[in-house]
Design a protein around this motif. Sequence first.
Motif, PDB file in Angstrom:
ATOM      1  N   VAL A  38       0.854  -1.204   0.000  1.00  0.00           N
ATOM      2  CA  VAL A  38       0.000   0.000   0.000  1.00  0.00           C
ATOM      3  C   VAL A  38       0.884   1.247   0.000  1.00  0.00           C
ATOM      4  O   VAL A  38       0.659   2.183  -0.778  1.00  0.00           O
ATOM      5  CB  VAL A  38      -0.953   0.014   1.223  1.00  0.00           C
ATOM      6  N   ARG A  39       1.884   1.274   0.858  1.00  0.00           N
ATOM      7  CA  ARG A  39       2.776   2.447   0.932  1.00  0.00           C
ATOM      8  C   ARG A  39       3.466   2.699  -0.409  1.00  0.00           C
ATOM      9  O   ARG A  39       3.570   3.846  -0.853  1.00  0.00           O
ATOM     10  CB  ARG A  39       3.813   2.241   2.034  1.00  0.00           C
ATOM     11  N   ARG A  40       3.938   1.642  -1.051  1.00  0.00           N
ATOM     12  CA  ARG A  40       4.607   1.797  -2.354  1.00  0.00           C
ATOM     13  C   ARG A  40       3.634   2.306  -3.414  1.00  0.00           C
ATOM     14  O   ARG A  40       3.979   3.179  -4.217  1.00  0.00           O
ATOM     15  CB  ARG A  40       5.246   0.485  -2.790  1.00  0.00           C
ATOM     16  N   ALA A  47      -4.209   7.801  -4.145  1.00  0.00           N
ATOM     17  CA  ALA A  47      -5.497   7.112  -4.037  1.00  0.00           C
ATOM     18  C   ALA A  47      -6.344   7.889  -3.042  1.00  0.00           C
ATOM     19  O   ALA A  47      -5.824   8.459  -2.087  1.00  0.00           O
ATOM     20  CB  ALA A  47      -5.312   5.677  -3.568  1.00  0.00           C
ATOM     21  N   GLY A  48      -7.632   7.908  -3.276  1.00  0.00           N
ATOM     22  CA  GLY A  48      -8.526   8.616  -2.379  1.00  0.00           C
ATOM     23  C   GLY A  48      -8.918   7.806  -1.159  1.00  0.00           C
ATOM     24  O   GLY A  48      -9.333   8.348  -0.149  1.00  0.00           O
ATOM     25  N   CYS A  49      -8.753   6.482  -1.272  1.00  0.00           N
ATOM     26  CA  CYS A  49      -9.222   5.621  -0.192  1.00  0.00           C
ATOM     27  C   CYS A  49      -8.469   4.293  -0.218  1.00  0.00           C
ATOM     28  O   CYS A  49      -8.138   3.785  -1.285  1.00  0.00           O
ATOM     29  CB  CYS A  49     -10.721   5.376  -0.388  1.00  0.00           C
ATOM     30  N   GLY A  66      -1.511   5.794   9.973  1.00  0.00           N
ATOM     31  CA  GLY A  66      -0.673   6.975  10.154  1.00  0.00           C
ATOM     32  C   GLY A  66       0.228   7.274   8.969  1.00  0.00           C
ATOM     33  O   GLY A  66       0.773   8.376   8.872  1.00  0.00           O
ATOM     34  N   ASP A  67       0.401   6.324   8.062  1.00  0.00           N
ATOM     35  CA  ASP A  67       1.266   6.518   6.896  1.00  0.00           C
ATOM     36  C   ASP A  67       0.514   7.007   5.663  1.00  0.00           C
ATOM     37  O   ASP A  67       1.124   7.250   4.633  1.00  0.00           O
ATOM     38  CB  ASP A  67       1.973   5.203   6.539  1.00  0.00           C
ATOM     39  N   LEU A  68      -0.789   7.138   5.759  1.00  0.00           N
ATOM     40  CA  LEU A  68      -1.570   7.574   4.604  1.00  0.00           C
ATOM     41  C   LEU A  68      -1.464   9.082   4.438  1.00  0.00           C
ATOM     42  O   LEU A  68      -1.385   9.819   5.419  1.00  0.00           O
ATOM     43  CB  LEU A  68      -3.044   7.189   4.780  1.00  0.00           C
TER      44      LEU A  68
END
Length: 190
Positions: A38-40, A47-49, A66-68
């Motif tokens: 997801v982070r990559r 992405a919005g969600c 917390g990384d979003l």
Amino acid sequence: MDTVIAAFENPKFGRQVGELLEGAGVAQVLPCSSGDQVRRLLQRQGAGCVICGPHLTDGPSEWLCGDLPPSCLMLMVGPQHQLDLCGSPDVFKLPTPLRREETLLTVRLLLQFSRRMERALRASRAASDQREIDRAKRALMERRGLTEEEAHRRLQKRSMDEGLRLVQTARRVLAELEQGRPDPSAPPAG
């Protein structure tokens, strides 16, 4: 079309969520199974969600929250007893079994909210940038005896000469003035 990341330990469930959202024309869905993926994806493409299960292959989904980016929202999908274990107030939750209309409505609302947050963040950045440009103009006016128009033209010319955005040039000028260095865009003294 909006982009959604579907992150589930069980790839079959992720595909079903993707088919539901893409089939209804709600969003393009990027599947993955770990928080690291997801982070990559978020670094390469926004992405919005992020729609995810309570647990990913590399740990609890809640760790990812917390990384979003600020405008990317998280929707956790799973059994109610597992959703209750998530203590983050920033995570939206939807219990399984999923109902088609409720899922589509929830994701549409989250994407709409994400777009509004992105616009607000962009406006906030623009206002912040303008404050820096104004600060640089004031500094040039005070220290170089320029009018506001002359200060603005000098910033614009230097910005074009150096191939930088105006706010980047303003930051450079402010740093140079604070360090007492001469303004490289000033006409030579004669």
